[in-house]
Design an enzyme around this catalytic site. Structure first.
Site, short mmCIF file in Angstrom:
data_model
loop_
_atom_site.label_atom_id
_atom_site.label_comp_id
_atom_site.label_asym_id
_atom_site.label_seq_id
_atom_site.Cartn_x
_atom_site.Cartn_y
_atom_site.Cartn_z
N ASP A 88 -15.47 5.94 2.51
CA ASP A 88 -14.85 4.65 2.44
C ASP A 88 -15.02 4.27 4.03
OD1 ASP A 88 -13.55 2.30 2.73
OD2 ASP A 88 -11.44 3.10 1.99
N LYS A 115 -15.66 -5.75 5.16
CA LYS A 115 -15.13 -6.10 6.45
C LYS A 115 -16.24 -6.63 7.53
CE LYS A 115 -10.85 -3.78 6.63
NZ LYS A 115 -9.53 -4.72 6.42
N TYR A 143 1.38 -9.50 2.16
CA TYR A 143 2.42 -8.54 2.86
C TYR A 143 3.59 -9.40 3.47
CZ TYR A 143 -1.57 -5.67 2.60
OH TYR A 143 -2.86 -4.92 2.06
N TYR A 190 -5.79 4.85 3.20
CA TYR A 190 -5.32 3.84 2.58
C TYR A 190 -6.84 3.26 2.09
CZ TYR A 190 -4.90 -1.15 2.01
OH TYR A 190 -4.70 -2.47 1.51
C1 LIG Z 1 -10.65 1.82 4.68
C2 LIG Z 1 -10.25 0.80 3.93
N1 LIG Z 1 -10.67 0.71 2.68
C3 LIG Z 1 -10.36 -0.55 1.97
C4 LIG Z 1 -9.56 -1.50 2.44
C5 LIG Z 1 -9.47 -2.81 1.41
O1 LIG Z 1 -10.26 -3.67 1.87
P1 LIG Z 1 -9.87 -5.23 1.49
O2 LIG Z 1 -8.59 -5.55 2.13
O3 LIG Z 1 -11.04 -6.21 1.80
O4 LIG Z 1 -9.70 -5.28 0.16
C6 LIG Z 1 -9.28 -1.43 3.64
C7 LIG Z 1 -8.45 -2.80 4.29
O5 LIG Z 1 -7.85 -2.82 5.21
C8 LIG Z 1 -9.50 -0.33 4.61
O6 LIG Z 1 -9.05 -0.25 5.86
#
Ligand SMILES: Cc1ncc(COP(=O)(O)O)c(C=O)c1O
Length: 476
Positions: free
Chosen positions: A261, A290, A27, A155
């Site tokens: 998610d 995470k 980014y 996202y």
């Molecule tokens: C809700 C959500 N899903 C998926 C992701 C993607 O995770 P990664 O950055 O480990 O690929 C993120 C990343 O911030 C997220 O906040």
């Protein structure tokens, strides 16, 4: 000594110069971005730079850290596992940390989630969920169910499938031709209600858009994908629990899979172990990453119900889920994840998040009176402040519109809106000078520290936020 050439007499050019010569950061516009922070050590909530600065990690290193940096118990678990088995492929092999972790997750997840499919980050956890849902319907003999429904402001990651289900943005624009199309329904963004209602008096009518979408897709929808209770990168949008309950209800009514998610929200970030618990719902598929490893190592898990799993069981090999990664179920990552779950019990981590939430509520509430502040939102260990050009009209600084990107325009473009476009990096720089690492999302400033932050450290950070916003407001 020059670490890039141990025998050399040439002085070390420094980490930043060496980084600039060979590294490409995420980014980051490499031509114009300021130099990165040279971090050489972390302890608790603090990061330490090469030149000795102590910086409070106010965003948990991209939302992953929960128990603090370099925690002795997690370090020990990692070292112990490394001495035993660092990695082995996961097709045709298994190992104790992966099995132990799957057992522990199944015992703690919302009811009915009984199978754990490992991958290695948040985006892959989502990719796996999307592919599982797509193949589930083929295996079930309903191949016409190919449509995915996601929400505005979503996202879900940066790989191609995860980008497809995410809301289109400047981040996805260059890849538009690669993405599959996704039906999109309203999110419950109460501050900029898509229906112009007030939360205090509404009946979560915004759910009607999801219902209309599912009705329109009758019999062709595969799954609805949501970030329960907290849409993160889309602007730290905090939901009413009724919306989440409604998503489950509608998925049942229309017979589609619900994918939660919880890559950001999982493991206590919203005050419950999993955000789905706020509405006592269980999705058909949940995505984790995470904080799964307390921010130590990349690991993803996509967990499903028996019903989803059983749709893949067959004598016919074509019904197999053909997906995997070299580092699927990495033993080091699984061992740290297990040690992190132990810490949740030993250190009463969720009680600590509840204290942090109370402190964020009382500490951030007064900021709502500042002219630059449109909305203050708190859930669990996350406090967000949405900045506006003028809080009396609620102009969206990024679009210069009221009511969010789809709302009616307010005045001509430019002016305060353009000023606020630049505000994120300016705020980040001001906080950094004070020793606080924050990284605003456009016009949304948020504070999401590791849960181990003490009351005093959190109070200090909240003071910095207030002082900087007052300074910036006075200058604007
Ligand atoms: C809700 C959500 N899903 C998926 C992701 C993607 O995770 P990664 O950055 O480990 O690929 C993120 C990343 O911030 C997220 O906040």
């Amino acid at each position: 000594m020059n670490p890039s050439d141990p025998g050399s007499r040439i002085p070390d050019p420094g980490l930043l110069a060496r980084d600039r010569a060979v590294v490409w950061h995420p980014y980051t516009q490499m031509q114009t971005a300021p130099p990165p922070l040279p971090i050489v050590r972390g302890k608790g909530v603090y990061l330490y730079t090469e030149d000795g600065r102590e910086i409070l990690d106010g965003i948990s290193s991209w939302w992953v850290n929960i128990h603090g940096h370099s925690h002795p118990a997690l370090n020990a678990a990692l070292a112990e596992q490394a001495a035993r088995l660092e990695h082995v492929m996961f097709a045709g092999c298994t190992h104790p940390p992966a099995v132990d972790l799957a057992e522990r997750l199944v015992a703690r997840l919302p009811p009915g989630l009984t199978r754990v499919f490992y991958s290695d980050n948040g985006s892959t956890a989502v990719e796996v969920a999307v592919k599982l849902a797509a193949q589930y319907w083929i295996n079930r003999g309903e191949p016409q169910r190919t449509a995915f429904v996601a929400l505005h402001h979503a996202y879900h990651g940066d790989t191609v499938g995860a980008m497809s289900v995410s809301e289109a943005s400047v981040f996805t624009r260059a890849f538009t031709p690669l993405l599959f199309s996704v039906a999109r329904a309203h999110a419950p963004y109460c501050y900029r209600c898509p229906l112009g209602l007030e939360r205090a008096t509404c009946g979560v009518e915004c759910l009607g858009d999801l219902e209309g979408t599912l009705a329109r897709l009758a019999g062709t929808a595969a799954a609805v994908l949501v970030e329960p209770m907290l849409q993160g990168a889309g602007g730290m949008i905090v939901w009413p629990a009724e919306f989440l309950a409604g998503v489950r209800r509608l998925c049942d009514r229309y017979g589609v899979l619900m994918i939660a998610d919880e890559v950001l929200t999982g493991f206590g970030r919203t005050g419950r172990m999993f955000a789905c618990e706020h509405a006592a719902v269980a999705p058909d598929i949940i995505c984790l990453s995470k904080a799964l490893t307390a921010g130590y190592l990349p690991l993803g898990a996509t967990c499903t119900t028996d019903a989803v799993y059983e749709a893949f069981l067959s004598d016919d090999r074509s019904r197999t889920f053909f997906h995997g990664h070299s580092f699927t179920a990495n033993p080091l990552a699984c061992a740290v994840a297990l040690a992190s779950l132990d810490l949740f019990e030993r250190e009463r981590t969720l009680a600590r998040v509840a204290r942090l939430e109370a402190q964020l509520r009382t500490g951030l509430a007064p900021l709502a009176g500042l002219p630059l502040v449109g909305d203050v939102r708190v859930i669990g260990g996350v406090g967000a402040i949405e900045l506006v050009a003028d809080s009396t009209v609620g102009t969206d600084p990024l679009t210069n519109r009221r009511g969010g990107p789809s709302g009616p325009p307010v005045g001509a473009s430019g002016g305060a809106a353009r000023y606020l476009d630049e505000i994120g990096p300016r705020l980040a720089a001001a906080f950094l000078t004070r020793g606080l690492l924050l990284r605003p999302l456009g016009n949304v400033l948020y504070f999401m520290p590791p849960y181990v932050i003490t009351d005093e450290q959190a109070a200090w950070a909240i003071d910095q936020i207030g002082e900087v916003l007052e300074e910036v407001g006075a200058r604007s």
